[in-house]
Scaffold this active site. Sequence first.
Site, PDB file in Angstrom:
ATOM      1  CE  LYS A 112       8.180  17.009  18.268  1.00 47.85           C
ATOM      2  NZ  LYS A 112       7.424  15.805  17.960  1.00 47.85           N
TER       3      LYS A 112
HETATM    4  C1  LIG Z   1       6.415  15.213  18.706  1.00 47.41           C
HETATM    5  C2  LIG Z   1       5.558  14.228  18.006  1.00 47.41           C
HETATM    6  C3  LIG Z   1       4.240  13.989  18.416  1.00 47.41           C
HETATM    7  C4  LIG Z   1       3.643  14.669  19.636  1.00 47.41           C
HETATM    8  O1  LIG Z   1       3.506  16.038  19.444  1.00 47.41           O
HETATM    9  P1  LIG Z   1       3.265  17.031  20.676  1.00 47.41           P
HETATM   10  O2  LIG Z   1       3.242  18.373  20.091  1.00 47.41           O
HETATM   11  O3  LIG Z   1       4.429  16.827  21.590  1.00 47.41           O
HETATM   12  O4  LIG Z   1       1.996  16.631  21.312  1.00 47.41           O
HETATM   13  C5  LIG Z   1       3.472  13.117  17.670  1.00 47.41           C
HETATM   14  N1  LIG Z   1       3.981  12.483  16.592  1.00 47.41           N
HETATM   15  C6  LIG Z   1       5.238  12.671  16.170  1.00 47.41           C
HETATM   16  C7  LIG Z   1       5.740  11.936  14.988  1.00 47.41           C
HETATM   17  C8  LIG Z   1       6.076  13.562  16.867  1.00 47.41           C
HETATM   18  O5  LIG Z   1       7.321  13.758  16.434  1.00 47.41           O
END
Ligand SMILES: *Cc1c(COP(=O)(O)O)cnc(C)c1O
Length: 462
Positions: A112
């Site tokens: 993120k």
């Molecule tokens: C947010 C997240 C996901 C999922 O990602 P999306 O873009 O919402 O599909 C998977 N793994 C981790 C560690 C995350 O923080």
Amino acid sequence: MHYISTRGAAPLLTFEEAMLTGLARDGGLYVPEIIPQLSPAEIAAFEGQPYEEVAYRVMRPFVGDSFGDTEFREIIDRAYAGFGHAARAPLVQLDQGHFLLELFHGPTLAFKDFAMQLIGQMFQTALGRRGDRVTIVGATSGDTGSAAIEAFRGLDNVDVFILYPHGRISEVQRRQMTTPTESNVHALAMDGDFDDCQARLKDMFNDFDFRDGVGLAGVNSINWGRVLAQVVYFFTSAVALGAPHRKVSFTVPTGNFGDIFAGYIAKRMGLPIDRLVVATNQNDILHRCLSGQGYHKGATQPSISPSMDIQVSSNFERALFDAYDRDGKAVAQLMEELKAGGFEVSQGAMQVLQSHYSSGAVSEDETSATIKTLLDTTGELLCPHSAVGVKVAGDRRVAGTPMITLATAHPAKFPDAVAAATGVHPPLPPRMADLYDRPERVTRVPNDLGALMDHIKGHRLT
Ligand SMILES: *Cc1c(COP(=O)(O)O)cnc(C)c1O
């Protein structure tokens, strides 16, 4: 470059407007009116370039007039300066033809950060120029919130409030949200699960008095700016393995469908991607849907990969929009049916979806076993989300086409699950080793729209 809503009834916006708005006023999500194309020669020229340079070339056509060339380069440089790895998104080989794309070297140890750090810098530049101030409210299953608080802490033109489901996130995730001391960022522990948090957030966006009164802005994964930032590492990793001269496939641990949708955009821009594989945990609504069983909500089952514990996968709406040939009315109809529990996907749309995406779901036991096996066979310690991806990728690999699995978080962000699977307690990187010693600041809030809006109105800095 203009942006249109997936429900077809909101005004066209520029990149900057779409980014500052988040959710469209008709309840839809913004997508670019046309997808810019990169030629094979342009993609081939990415080889050997720094991450920031590729980021500039991939994202520039989407930004239009919202930022100047030099301004946008500086935004990108500032966004990734705090990463703990020179390559930003390094590739590690797991096996013949199977590679791990490590997306956890940012300041909060999850992918993120790639999007949120960029968004933070873009908001700062755009709002500073406008002399504007906004209130960012986000809902998080853990990683979005920590990345947002980290990216916006101390910035001049934003107040940030993050709703997370009380008691349902890991201690590292919680501490990353509750320990920053800047007075413009606030962690709110809400009663309920992530879908409840996300539902209240949507309610706030649909309350136009509140929305306009506080200058509400969204940085959840529905924000187009976030999807865009994630397109870049599909290019850098594929080119490192021989694209555009050969095809690669990706497996993506998936919850809100943001990261995998970014892969789809890369493909549409011209990157030769063979399969985009959706990997889910036991909350497998996307896997069931892509297997032709319709899209029907169930109850969220808490898992050891909590960032994927989700029933309503927001960004899937963008995939549906394209699968329904960009028919906003059809998408609006599906979303109306979803309120009552779910919908069936038409045969034509299903064919489009299955031409791009494959899928698989992984049980809790398989996730733990994969963490253990990978440690034994490669020395790599995986977080549980990445393990879900690695397991599905193993089942979906095709000889001759490299498979890249996205490692979405650092194992130290989910130490309990990793220790339970392996006996190894993953240490935090040295630069954040004192996280457990810092004091926490958090407000417990009820699952109640009115109370939440009052709290937010009363705690802005303006
Ligand atoms: C947010 C997240 C996901 C999922 O990602 P999306 O873009 O919402 O599909 C998977 N793994 C981790 C560690 C995350 O923080």
